[in-house]
Design a protein around this motif. Structure first.
Motif, PDB file in Angstrom:
ATOM      1  N   TRP A   1       0.811  -1.210   0.000  1.00 32.76           N
ATOM      2  CA  TRP A   1       0.000   0.000   0.000  1.00 32.76           C
ATOM      3  C   TRP A   1       0.854   1.273   0.000  1.00 32.76           C
ATOM      4  N   GLY A   2       2.150   1.110  -0.213  1.00 32.99           N
ATOM      5  CA  GLY A   2       3.029   2.282  -0.261  1.00 32.99           C
ATOM      6  C   GLY A   2       3.055   3.062   1.035  1.00 32.99           C
ATOM      7  N   MET A   3       2.972   2.369   2.156  1.00 38.83           N
ATOM      8  CA  MET A   3       2.874   3.035   3.457  1.00 38.83           C
ATOM      9  C   MET A   3       4.252   3.421   4.004  1.00 38.83           C
ATOM     10  N   LYS A   4       4.353   4.669   4.432  1.00 42.28           N
ATOM     11  CA  LYS A   4       5.493   5.147   5.190  1.00 42.28           C
ATOM     12  C   LYS A   4       4.975   5.577   6.558  1.00 42.28           C
ATOM     13  N   TYR A   5       5.649   5.130   7.600  1.00 43.90           N
ATOM     14  CA  TYR A   5       5.168   5.438   8.946  1.00 43.90           C
ATOM     15  C   TYR A   5       6.352   5.750   9.848  1.00 43.90           C
ATOM     16  N   SER A   6       6.056   6.401  10.950  1.00 45.95           N
ATOM     17  CA  SER A   6       7.115   6.778  11.881  1.00 45.95           C
ATOM     18  C   SER A   6       7.733   5.531  12.498  1.00 45.95           C
ATOM     19  N   PRO A   7       9.068   5.458  12.560  1.00 45.69           N
ATOM     20  CA  PRO A   7       9.716   4.288  13.161  1.00 45.69           C
ATOM     21  C   PRO A   7       9.710   4.307  14.683  1.00 45.69           C
ATOM     22  N   VAL A   8       9.232   5.412  15.268  1.00 44.54           N
ATOM     23  CA  VAL A   8       9.182   5.523  16.725  1.00 44.54           C
ATOM     24  C   VAL A   8       7.718   5.570  17.169  1.00 44.54           C
ATOM     25  N   PRO A   9       7.440   5.151  18.410  1.00 47.54           N
ATOM     26  CA  PRO A   9       6.061   5.145  18.900  1.00 47.54           C
ATOM     27  C   PRO A   9       5.436   6.524  18.740  1.00 47.54           C
ATOM     28  N   PRO A  10       4.155   6.602  18.348  1.00 46.83           N
ATOM     29  CA  PRO A  10       3.203   5.492  18.184  1.00 46.83           C
ATOM     30  C   PRO A  10       3.123   4.895  16.780  1.00 46.83           C
ATOM     31  N   TYR A  11       4.185   4.988  15.990  1.00 47.92           N
ATOM     32  CA  TYR A  11       4.282   4.334  14.673  1.00 47.92           C
ATOM     33  C   TYR A  11       3.177   4.789  13.722  1.00 47.92           C
ATOM     34  N   GLU A  12       2.899   6.087  13.760  1.00 54.42           N
ATOM     35  CA  GLU A  12       1.756   6.623  13.026  1.00 54.42           C
ATOM     36  C   GLU A  12       2.070   6.781  11.545  1.00 54.42           C
ATOM     37  N   ILE A  13       1.046   6.570  10.731  1.00 57.66           N
ATOM     38  CA  ILE A  13       1.164   6.644   9.283  1.00 57.66           C
ATOM     39  C   ILE A  13       1.581   8.058   8.855  1.00 57.66           C
ATOM     40  N   LEU A  14       2.490   8.140   7.876  1.00 59.20           N
ATOM     41  CA  LEU A  14       2.959   9.421   7.342  1.00 59.20           C
ATOM     42  C   LEU A  14       2.462   9.661   5.923  1.00 59.20           C
ATOM     43  N   LYS A  15       2.324   8.595   5.140  1.00 55.83           N
ATOM     44  CA  LYS A  15       1.794   8.698   3.780  1.00 55.83           C
ATOM     45  C   LYS A  15       1.491   7.300   3.270  1.00 55.83           C
ATOM     46  N   THR A  16       0.634   7.227   2.265  1.00 57.28           N
ATOM     47  CA  THR A  16       0.342   5.968   1.577  1.00 57.28           C
ATOM     48  C   THR A  16       0.326   6.255   0.079  1.00 57.28           C
ATOM     49  N   ASN A  17       0.085   5.231  -0.726  1.00 57.25           N
ATOM     50  CA  ASN A  17       0.045   5.480  -2.172  1.00 57.25           C
ATOM     51  C   ASN A  17      -1.247   6.171  -2.618  1.00 57.25           C
ATOM     52  N   THR A  18      -2.178   6.400  -1.679  1.00 54.02           N
ATOM     53  CA  THR A  18      -3.419   7.120  -2.015  1.00 54.02           C
ATOM     54  C   THR A  18      -3.633   8.360  -1.139  1.00 54.02           C
ATOM     55  N   MET A  19      -2.745   8.600  -0.186  1.00 51.92           N
ATOM     56  CA  MET A  19      -2.899   9.738   0.723  1.00 51.92           C
ATOM     57  C   MET A  19      -1.512  10.306   1.026  1.00 51.92           C
ATOM     58  N   ASP A  20      -1.254  11.558   0.606  1.00 52.42           N
ATOM     59  CA  ASP A  20       0.081  12.093   0.847  1.00 52.42           C
ATOM     60  C   ASP A  20       0.177  12.734   2.229  1.00 52.42           C
ATOM     61  N   TYR A  21       1.395  13.097   2.591  1.00 55.12           N
ATOM     62  CA  TYR A  21       1.685  13.633   3.936  1.00 55.12           C
ATOM     63  C   TYR A  21       0.848  14.866   4.244  1.00 55.12           C
ATOM     64  N   TRP A  22       0.757  15.779   3.272  1.00 54.90           N
ATOM     65  CA  TRP A  22       0.058  17.045   3.534  1.00 54.90           C
ATOM     66  C   TRP A  22      -1.446  16.855   3.667  1.00 54.90           C
ATOM     67  N   GLU A  23      -1.998  15.856   3.018  1.00 60.57           N
ATOM     68  CA  GLU A  23      -3.418  15.551   3.221  1.00 60.57           C
ATOM     69  C   GLU A  23      -3.646  15.021   4.640  1.00 60.57           C
ATOM     70  N   LEU A  24      -2.732  14.221   5.127  1.00 63.01           N
ATOM     71  CA  LEU A  24      -2.842  13.736   6.515  1.00 63.01           C
ATOM     72  C   LEU A  24      -2.701  14.887   7.500  1.00 63.01           C
ATOM     73  N   ILE A  25      -1.846  15.851   7.189  1.00 63.46           N
ATOM     74  CA  ILE A  25      -1.696  17.032   8.049  1.00 63.46           C
ATOM     75  C   ILE A  25      -3.010  17.818   8.106  1.00 63.46           C
ATOM     76  N   LYS A  26      -3.675  17.971   6.954  1.00 64.41           N
ATOM     77  CA  LYS A  26      -4.984  18.643   6.939  1.00 64.41           C
ATOM     78  C   LYS A  26      -5.979  17.912   7.837  1.00 64.41           C
ATOM     79  N   LEU A  27      -5.945  16.588   7.790  1.00 64.31           N
ATOM     80  CA  LEU A  27      -6.849  15.795   8.630  1.00 64.31           C
ATOM     81  C   LEU A  27      -6.503  15.951  10.107  1.00 64.31           C
ATOM     82  N   LYS A  28      -5.219  16.151  10.411  1.00 62.26           N
ATOM     83  CA  LYS A  28      -4.808  16.405  11.795  1.00 62.26           C
ATOM     84  C   LYS A  28      -5.453  17.681  12.324  1.00 62.26           C
ATOM     85  N   ARG A  29      -5.542  18.669  11.459  1.00 62.43           N
ATOM     86  CA  ARG A  29      -6.164  19.934  11.871  1.00 62.43           C
ATOM     87  C   ARG A  29      -7.659  19.758  12.082  1.00 62.43           C
ATOM     88  N   VAL A  30      -8.278  18.950  11.235  1.00 58.49           N
ATOM     89  CA  VAL A  30      -9.696  18.626  11.431  1.00 58.49           C
ATOM     90  C   VAL A  30      -9.862  17.922  12.784  1.00 58.49           C
TER      91      VAL A  30
END
Length: 578
Positions: free
Chosen positions: A382-411
């Motif tokens: 799924w092209g997943m990149k995630y933090s190697p340190v706890p809590p191992y949270e997703i950073l991007k996937t092949n369908t969701m880029d980093y900045w879209e996840l940041i926007k969701l963080k603000r939501v």
């Protein structure tokens, strides 16, 4: 002969939390001849204080309960113990160390890991340690651990594994609380009536244990009655899907409904499994007796298939609304962003779907790639990149880029602050209707928070209200005269009545207030005039609250105390006597 002394250490996410795991171990070995001391801290405690508190006990062994939120602190404390007191053995247990024990023990200071369910393994370990308390050859003692299933352990520089232990009979587990436990009424206490989960959701550790085991029902009732007798405020069931067995769930719910108690009980449920009989039974529950957490995660059927989650989203919506209509059970609905194959627009749709269900709380969480879950094996797919340190949270996937996840963080931030607090309900109603969807409003508000720098600094309680005026004028270009009246109404419901922040206006003059107050005191004879508060508004608030319509009309509201309360419209009473 020297007594073995063991410290069992829980480092909780918050002070009000408690650690059920270390209590299980202590109670399961109550019949053994050794000293077992429970120590609990929070991740907000200073490491130096924790270390001092542990070492002053001069223990032979220190055991840490390991989770995502505390593992970094645990690893650091283990190293400090090794530096200061190398003769003290350190062991670990819990989900954060159970699924890659060889690597963890090789890379960190410590001697032993207890894998998976720990009660029986821990008991055998302590029995072995008691029998060898006077043996000074540490490596020889450790080498003898190979007969105890469920252990990783070091012998010299080598990490060995004793083999997997079979799942235990849950009815052998001892009740983890006793009469002498301190401050029960100030803590969230955790309880489990079953272990395992029938569902194999790929992101969840419960996917490794599909064998659901239930505790004896009469034992469960007796133990729940204990919480009630001790005046515990909140008991959280840690059962992964409490209502996966209808008969079991209904019997427990029926018992708690009939129990004379002020304790609230929290359950994680699958809403789509609720039967008409369960809903009818729940309708009889006293208000505040139960609260439900419902893991929706996504309403996209294709994404549900990607994570092996077998639920009917339409059924969830129907059942959540049925429970809401009962008006006696608080519901918390979860979404997960960053799931395999899901894009930003799908997350938007899922948010809007659950928003229209009107739960009391919405949690927008983010996928965590955890050791031991099936999801970990699919990160490349799924092209997943995630933090190697706890809590191992997703950073991007092949369908969701980093900045879209940041926007969701603000939501996530503005939803938690505004929607979940329930202190801004009418203000939110004012804005949501001006946007295409609820998500679009919260997304825009989140972006406004970022632009103004509010996400990176502390702001006052009053400023959280003032932001809406700024947002309305700067972002939407609208006049705020009507909005200020709605803000004033919500503000006075949940804050002190004697003072209004400078950006809100009082419409009653001192002379008019005296006249109105005399009218009200004559009409409502039981009111305490010293706690009486009256407010005048320039719009028909009842019309807005019930129909979201803006109608200009002077109206009056009565507040009877300085605390959070309901308010009463007294417009007709005042105008008939003016």
């Amino acid at each position: 002969m020297k007594d073995l002394k063991v410290l069992l250490v829980g480092i909780n996410a918050k002070f009000i939390h408690s650690n059920i795991a270390i209590r299980y171990l202590e109670k399961y070995t109550k019949d053994l001849n050794y000293q077992c001391i429970i120590k609990e801290f929070s991740i907000n405690d200073r490491e130096e204080r924790i270390l001092e508190d542990l070492l002053k006990e001069k223990p032979d062994m220190i055991g840490f309960s390991c989770y995502i939120w505390n593992i970094d602190m645990v690893k650091h404390l283990a190293k400090l113990v090794w530096l200061i007191s190398p003769q003290t053995e350190v062991f670990f247990g819990g989900p954060e160390v159970s699924f890659d024990g060889l690597r963890f023990l090789r890379d960190n200071n410590g001697d032993i890991i207890i894998e998976g369910e720990g009660e029986e393994t821990y008991k055998e370990l302590i029995e072995y340690k008691i029998a060898n308390i006077n043996n000074k050859n540490r490596d020889n003692i450790l080498d003898g651990l190979k007969k105890i299933k469920g252990l990783y352990y070091k012998v010299g520089n080598e990490v060995l594994y004793s083999g997997k232990r079979s799942l235990m009979d849950i009815n052998k587990v001892k009740f983890p609380y006793t009469e002498d436990d301190e401050a029960m009424d100030n803590k969230i206490l955790y309880y489990e009536a079953s272990r395992g989960c029938p569902f194999g959701c790929k992101y969840c550790l419960s996917a490794t244990d599909l064998n659901v085991r239930f505790r004896d029902i009469e034992t469960v009732k007796k133990e729940l009655d204990f919480f009630s007798s001790k005046g515990v405020k909140l008991v959280k069931f840690v059962d992964r899907t409490f209502n996966c067995n209808v008969k079991f769930a209904m019997e427990i719910w029926r018992f708690l409904i009939e129990l004379n108690t002020n304790t609230m009980f929290h359950f994680e449920i699958s809403a789509d499994l609720l039967t008409p009989g369960e809903v009818e039974l729940l309708s009889r529950a006293p208000e505040g007796r139960f609260q439900f957490e419902v893991g929706v995660q996504t309403t996209n059927v294709e994404i549900l298939e990607n994570i092996n989650r077998k639920v009917n989203t339409e059924n969830i919506s129907e059942k959540v609304k049925q429970v809401k209509n009962l008006k006696n059970i608080k519901q918390h609905l979860d979404l997960i962003a960053g799931l395999p194959g899901e894009d930003y627009n799908s997350c938007r749709n899922s948010f809007n779907d659950i928003y229209q269900m009107e739960p009391e709380e919405i949690q927008l969480g983010f996928l965590k790639i955890i050791d031991g879950t099936p999801m970990k094996a699919e990160v490349e797919k799924w092209g997943m990149k995630y933090s190697p340190v706890p809590p191992y949270e997703i950073l991007k996937t092949n369908t969701m880029d980093y900045w879209e996840l940041i926007k969701l963080k603000r939501v996530e931030h503005v939803v938690d602050k505004y929607y979940n607090s329930k202190k801004f309900e009418n203000i939110l109603k004012y804005f949501v209707g001006s946007f295409t969807t609820p998500f679009d409003f919260y997304s825009s508000l989140g972006e406004f928070f970022e632009e103004k720098g509010y996400l990176s600094r502390n702001i006052s309680n009053a400023d959280y209200y003032k932001i809406f005026i700024e947002f309305n004028e700067e972002k939407l270009g609208k006049d705020s005269k009507v909005l200020k009246e709605i803000i004033k109404f919500d503000y006075l419901l949940y804050n002190k009545k004697r003072w209004l922040p400078g950006f809100l206006d009082r419409l009653l003059t001192n002379e008019e207030l005296k006249i109105v107050k005399n009218i009200v005191l004559k009409e409502y004879l039981n009111l305490d005039k010293n706690k009486l508060h009256i407010e005048k508004y320039s719009i028909n608030l009842e019309k807005f609250i019930q129909e979201t319509l803006i109608v200009k009309k002077n109206c009056y509201y009565l507040y009877e105390s300085e605390g959070i309360n309901e308010t009463k419209e007294i417009t007709e009473c005042v105008q008939n006597n003016l």
